[in-house]
Design a protein around this motif. Structure first.
Motif, mmCIF file in Angstrom:
data_model
loop_
_atom_site.group_PDB
_atom_site.id
_atom_site.type_symbol
_atom_site.label_atom_id
_atom_site.label_comp_id
_atom_site.label_asym_id
_atom_site.label_seq_id
_atom_site.Cartn_x
_atom_site.Cartn_y
_atom_site.Cartn_z
ATOM 1 N N ILE A 1 0.847 -1.202 0.000
ATOM 2 C CA ILE A 1 0.000 0.000 0.000
ATOM 3 C C ILE A 1 0.878 1.247 0.000
ATOM 4 N N VAL A 2 0.498 2.226 -0.800
ATOM 5 C CA VAL A 2 1.232 3.499 -0.836
ATOM 6 C C VAL A 2 1.226 4.092 0.585
ATOM 7 N N GLY A 3 2.396 4.439 1.081
ATOM 8 C CA GLY A 3 2.492 5.104 2.382
ATOM 9 C C GLY A 3 2.668 4.168 3.569
ATOM 10 N N VAL A 4 2.955 2.875 3.314
ATOM 11 C CA VAL A 4 3.127 1.968 4.466
ATOM 12 C C VAL A 4 4.286 2.400 5.366
ATOM 13 N N ASP A 5 5.204 3.176 4.805
ATOM 14 C CA ASP A 5 6.339 3.663 5.597
ATOM 15 C C ASP A 5 6.086 5.080 6.125
ATOM 16 N N ARG A 6 4.898 5.634 5.868
ATOM 17 C CA ARG A 6 4.628 7.013 6.317
ATOM 18 C C ARG A 6 3.433 7.104 7.262
ATOM 19 N N VAL A 7 2.470 6.203 7.115
ATOM 20 C CA VAL A 7 1.265 6.261 7.956
ATOM 21 C C VAL A 7 1.403 5.223 9.078
ATOM 22 N N PRO B 1 -13.655 12.719 7.752
ATOM 23 C CA PRO B 1 -12.358 13.288 8.144
ATOM 24 C C PRO B 1 -11.892 14.303 7.101
ATOM 25 N N ARG B 2 -11.143 15.291 7.563
ATOM 26 C CA ARG B 2 -10.637 16.329 6.648
ATOM 27 C C ARG B 2 -9.367 15.823 5.964
ATOM 28 N N ILE B 3 -9.537 14.775 5.154
ATOM 29 C CA ILE B 3 -8.400 14.207 4.415
ATOM 30 C C ILE B 3 -8.844 13.874 2.997
ATOM 31 N N SER B 4 -7.867 13.586 2.153
ATOM 32 C CA SER B 4 -8.169 13.211 0.761
ATOM 33 C C SER B 4 -7.801 11.755 0.519
ATOM 34 N N PHE B 5 -8.368 11.207 -0.518
ATOM 35 C CA PHE B 5 -8.035 9.845 -0.946
ATOM 36 C C PHE B 5 -7.764 9.863 -2.444
ATOM 37 N N GLN B 6 -7.087 8.817 -2.885
ATOM 38 C CA GLN B 6 -6.831 8.624 -4.320
ATOM 39 C C GLN B 6 -7.311 7.220 -4.683
ATOM 40 N N PRO B 7 -8.622 6.987 -4.591
ATOM 41 C CA PRO B 7 -9.101 5.606 -4.741
ATOM 42 C C PRO B 7 -8.840 5.045 -6.126
ATOM 43 N N VAL B 8 -8.581 3.734 -6.132
ATOM 44 C CA VAL B 8 -8.232 3.051 -7.383
ATOM 45 C C VAL B 8 -9.102 1.807 -7.502
ATOM 46 N N ASP B 9 -9.384 1.414 -8.742
ATOM 47 C CA ASP B 9 -10.211 0.241 -8.960
ATOM 48 C C ASP B 9 -9.344 -1.020 -8.941
ATOM 49 N N VAL B 10 -9.853 -2.086 -8.297
ATOM 50 C CA VAL B 10 -9.061 -3.326 -8.222
ATOM 51 C C VAL B 10 -8.747 -3.862 -9.619
ATOM 52 N N ARG B 11 -9.612 -3.614 -10.592
ATOM 53 C CA ARG B 11 -9.326 -4.126 -11.947
ATOM 54 C C ARG B 11 -8.124 -3.420 -12.554
ATOM 55 N N THR C 1 -1.845 9.261 13.263
ATOM 56 C CA THR C 1 -2.228 8.529 12.049
ATOM 57 C C THR C 1 -2.995 9.454 11.112
ATOM 58 N N PHE C 2 -3.951 10.177 11.668
ATOM 59 C CA PHE C 2 -4.732 11.078 10.811
ATOM 60 C C PHE C 2 -3.899 12.246 10.317
ATOM 61 N N ARG C 3 -2.903 12.654 11.113
ATOM 62 C CA ARG C 3 -2.016 13.717 10.639
ATOM 63 C C ARG C 3 -1.246 13.220 9.405
ATOM 64 N N ALA C 4 -0.819 11.956 9.457
ATOM 65 C CA ALA C 4 -0.090 11.390 8.305
ATOM 66 C C ALA C 4 -1.013 11.309 7.084
ATOM 67 N N TYR C 5 -2.270 10.947 7.306
ATOM 68 C CA TYR C 5 -3.233 10.929 6.189
ATOM 69 C C TYR C 5 -3.466 12.358 5.679
ATOM 70 N N ALA C 6 -3.632 13.294 6.631
ATOM 71 C CA ALA C 6 -3.888 14.690 6.232
ATOM 72 C C ALA C 6 -2.705 15.255 5.442
ATOM 73 N N ASP C 7 -1.508 14.775 5.765
ATOM 74 C CA ASP C 7 -0.305 15.217 5.030
ATOM 75 C C ASP C 7 -0.169 14.498 3.681
ATOM 76 N N GLY C 8 -1.082 13.591 3.399
ATOM 77 C CA GLY C 8 -1.066 12.900 2.092
ATOM 78 C C GLY C 8 -0.086 11.740 2.017
ATOM 79 N N GLY C 9 0.273 11.166 3.178
ATOM 80 C CA GLY C 9 1.229 10.058 3.199
ATOM 81 C C GLY C 9 0.779 8.850 2.397
#
Ligand SMILES: NC(=O)c1ccc[n+]([C@@H]2O[C@H](COP(=O)([O-])OP(=O)(O)OC[C@H]3O[C@@H](n4cnc5c(N)ncnc54)[C@H](OP(=O)(O)O)[C@@H]3O)[C@@H](O)[C@H]2O)c1
Length: 261
Positions: free
Chosen positions: A101-107, A157-167, A222-230
């Motif tokens: 997962i993207v960010g496993v070393d940041r979140v 939560p005041r965070i963003s996501f970059q969702p991706v399709d499993v296909r 954890t949420f700070r790391a998400y909010a920072d876009g980790g």
């Protein structure tokens, strides 16, 4: 003839799961013979358990590639991988592909830490490997927002996501499995980065349940790391299917709101 004695080129662990089943479909469509590992009996499945090691030696025997999509949400991610690595080393498997997962070393989430530890385990195993990190799947983001969408006001939560399709992720993994080991591959992300507010609005519009959405700041590192876009990879938007397209497909398929993942 039992599946265990049929020669196949590729083993997919977790091939019964969300991502793994899409990888299996993609590889079979490309003409590959694929063996699926599962703890449960089923058609075209080899039974085995990566926690106990039962059945794993015969599952990996003779394959050219293992695509490792099996996962454990209860702290045993590295245990599963260790069992697989030992069997793959014994069988001299020429290529192990692992999805992370993207960010496993940041979140600093327990599951992410376990995935990062597993990446390191695979990278130091001596096996030729490819590690592909991907962003959150549409289904996970949808599930995160589903409970709240039943309330009159939707707190997000005041965070963003970059969702991706499993296909889309499956397309990338299938291509990697058919190629030479690449080490750590470039990250793979969804086509759009959207705030949780925008994503909750999309869910509301798709399901016809428009609610007032209230973005909240959530305390904790954890949420700070998400909010920072980790967990985001803005430079890698290779996924093609958008979150709205995914939602529309689910609605068009007539699935009840609460069962969508
Ligand atoms: N969800 C996301 O947003 C996301 C984002 C990026 C990366 N990923 C990664 O993508 C991978 C696949 O996720 P997913 O959502 O597709 O998983 P999933 O649908 O929950 O499937 C989990 C799979 O793991 C297998 N499994 C669990 N324990 C096992 C064991 N002891 N021995 C053998 N197999 C076992 C299960 O097979 P049986 O039950 O048939 O035995 C099942 O096929 C994971 O590594 C995950 O970290 C997920």
């Amino acid at each position: 003839m039992t599946p265990e004695v049929v020669d196949v080129r590729i083993l997919v662990t977790g091939g019964t799961g969300q991502l793994g089943s899409a990888v299996v479909a993609r590889l079979r469509a490309a003409g590959e013979e694929v063996r699926v590992l599962s703890r449960r009996a089923g058609p075209e499945v080899v039974r085995g358990d990566l926690r106990t090691g039962r059945g794993i030696d015969s599952a990996v025997a003779g394959v050219d590639v293992v695509v490792h999509c099996a996962t454990d949400y209860f702290g045993r991610e590295a245990t599963l991988a260790r069992t697989l690595v030992e069997a793959a080393r014994w069988a001299a498997v020429p290529h192990l592909v692992y999805v992370s997962i993207v960010g496993v070393d940041r979140v600093p989430l327990g599951y992410y830490r376990a995935k990062h530890e597993t990446e390191e385990l695979i990278a130091s195993s001596g096996l030729p490997y490819t590690i592909q990190r991907a962003t959150q799947f549409h289904g996970l983001v949808r599930t995160l927002l589903a409970g709240a969408s039943r309330l009159p006001v939707v707190p997000v939560p005041r965070i963003s996501f970059q969702p991706v399709d499993v296909r889309d992720v499956a397309r990338r993994l299938a291509a990697l499995a058919q190629d030479d080991p690449a080490g750590r591959a470039p990250d793979f992300g969804g086509p759009e980065i959207l705030t949780a507010t925008e994503l909750a609005q999309a869910v509301g519009e798709a399901t016809g349940r428009v609610r007032r959405i209230v973005p909240l700041k959530v305390p904790g590192e954890t949420f700070r790391a998400y909010a920072d876009g980790g967990h985001l990879t803005p430079g890698h938007r290779e996924g093609e299917i958008t979150f709205r397209e995914y939602l529309k497909e689910r609605v068009d398929a007539g699935e009840p709101h609460d069962r969508r993942r």
